[in-house]
Design an enzyme around this catalytic site. Structure first.
Site, mmCIF file in Angstrom:
data_model
loop_
_atom_site.group_PDB
_atom_site.id
_atom_site.type_symbol
_atom_site.label_atom_id
_atom_site.label_comp_id
_atom_site.label_asym_id
_atom_site.label_seq_id
_atom_site.Cartn_x
_atom_site.Cartn_y
_atom_site.Cartn_z
ATOM 1 C CG ASP A 131 -3.139 7.982 12.342
ATOM 2 O OD1 ASP A 131 -3.354 7.249 11.342
ATOM 3 O OD2 ASP A 131 -4.057 8.431 13.052
ATOM 4 C CD GLU A 132 -4.307 3.306 8.833
ATOM 5 O OE1 GLU A 132 -4.190 2.075 8.659
ATOM 6 O OE2 GLU A 132 -5.130 4.004 8.218
ATOM 7 C CE1 TYR A 152 -1.973 3.807 3.120
ATOM 8 C CE2 TYR A 152 -2.924 3.480 5.299
ATOM 9 C CZ TYR A 152 -2.493 4.327 4.299
ATOM 10 O OH TYR A 152 -2.577 5.684 4.471
ATOM 11 C CE LYS A 187 1.617 7.132 2.899
ATOM 12 N NZ LYS A 187 1.825 8.053 1.741
#
Length: 353
Positions: free
Chosen positions: A123-124, A146, A150
């Protein structure tokens, strides 16, 4: 069915492998591909030892993938650098693995005509949301290296579907917890600190909100998407508890019978996202609902760490790191673990939390 699980010696990947092989299913053959970085640990797969094929390797190695990928009916990609703090300190490996590695794997799947691929994400990638929840059409707006890496891998996966017709789905999930999670992450860090008589480090004012899901539910959701998901689509896996970090710490302290005197506030993370929240109606339409309530899942997770000191103690014994406790030991995660098992009398008291 032959299934390749990349990153299958990590926390979520190994849980997925264990779930695939539960009950000694004769219809499933599993190959685990893992680089065995500090977070990869073959001891995570001890419960299913001897029932899978293991390949020690890197998803950035195109030559290796050209030999490993062909013949598999499904590829599930868990392989990733995943710790936000580490990405802030050194972003290069995150871009290499999460972007280039994902592309290299997708190309190998395309060349091998793999019938089904699942790209496991987070979800980030959406950044932070003050109110409401993201759905699968929300734009990505990552804040950490990060999360950006992703998001890059996800976009490449979706592009491989649109450009080449690769049958890939993307799943995005909230914060996972459960057994075998590397003790740099919040819940195992807090729990193992308390088991060692250390204080709990809490970022900033503790008002950051996360949505928590047990790793078993996450892996079950991935199996549902692998079987029923539509190629080229994104599916959200929402959790069962949206909590501030303060609320999370309060529950863990209560399980040990401790108060706030065991909390130590530390400098906040750079670009620390305030809140994540996913709308999961699309996945629920496929028949999925989470089964593990947070209170019971957290209690059992705490108990697992208390009973399995032999697993995590070698991982936290190498050198001091942020948060005021020993942290990751780099190197081969498959090394033998020492230490004595925790006695029953040493366990934290059960609590309704």
């Amino acid at each position: 069915m032959r299934i390749l699980v990349t990153g299958g010696a990590g926390f979520i990947g190994s849980s997925h492998v264990r779930s695939l092989l539960a009950g000694e299913r004769a219809d499933v053959e599993v190959t685990v591909l893992d680089k065995l970085t500090y977070a990869g640990n073959l001891r995570n797969l001890d419960p299913v030892a001897g029932r899978f094929r293991f390949v020690h390797g890197d998803i950035c190695d195109a030559g290796l993938l050209s030999r490993v990928v062909p013949g598999h009916d499904l590829v599930v990609n868990f392989a990733a650098e995943s710790h936000v703090d580490r990405s802030i300190q050194a972003a290069h490996e995150f871009v290499r693995t999460n972007v280039l590695g994902t592309q290299t794997l997708l190309q190998a799947c395309l060349d091998a005509r793999t019938p089904r691929v699942v790209q496991v994400s987070t979800d980030e990638v959406y950044g932070s949301i003050a109110t409401g929840s993201w759905d699968e059409t929300s734009p990505v707006a990552p804040n950490s290296p990060y999360a950006a890496a992703k998001a890059g891998g996800d976009l490449i996966a979706l592009a491989y579907h649109r450009t080449y017709g690769l049958p890939v789905c993307v799943t995005r999930c909230g914060n996972n917890y459960g057994p075998y999670q590397y003790p740099e992450k919040a819940i195992p860090l807090f729990v193992t600190n308390l088991l060692d008589g250390r204080d709990v480090p809490l970022y900033g004012d503790g008002h950051n909100v996360r949505d928590w899901i047990h790793v078993d539910d996450h892996c079950r959701a991935i199996r549902v998407v692998a079987e029923h998901g539509v190629a080229g689509e994104v599916y959200h896996v929402a959790g069962t508890a949206e909590l501030t970090n303060l609320q999370l710490v309060e529950r863990i302290l209560a399980a040990f019978g401790h108060g706030w005197e065991r909390v130590r506030h530390v400098e906040d993370r750079k670009a620390h996202d305030l809140r994540y929240s996913l709308s999961d109606g699309k996945l629920r339409a496929l028949g999925f609902t989470p089964r593990v309530e947070f209170e019971s899942g957290l209690a059992e997770t705490i108990r697992w760490y208390a009973e399995n000191r032999w697993w995590w103690e070698p991982l936290t014994a190498a050198h001091p790191a942020g948060g005021g406790r020993p942290a990751a030991e780099p190197g081969n995660g498959a090394q033998e673990s020492g230490g004595e098992r925790r006695r029953h009398s040493d366990l934290p008291k059960r609590s309704s939390m």
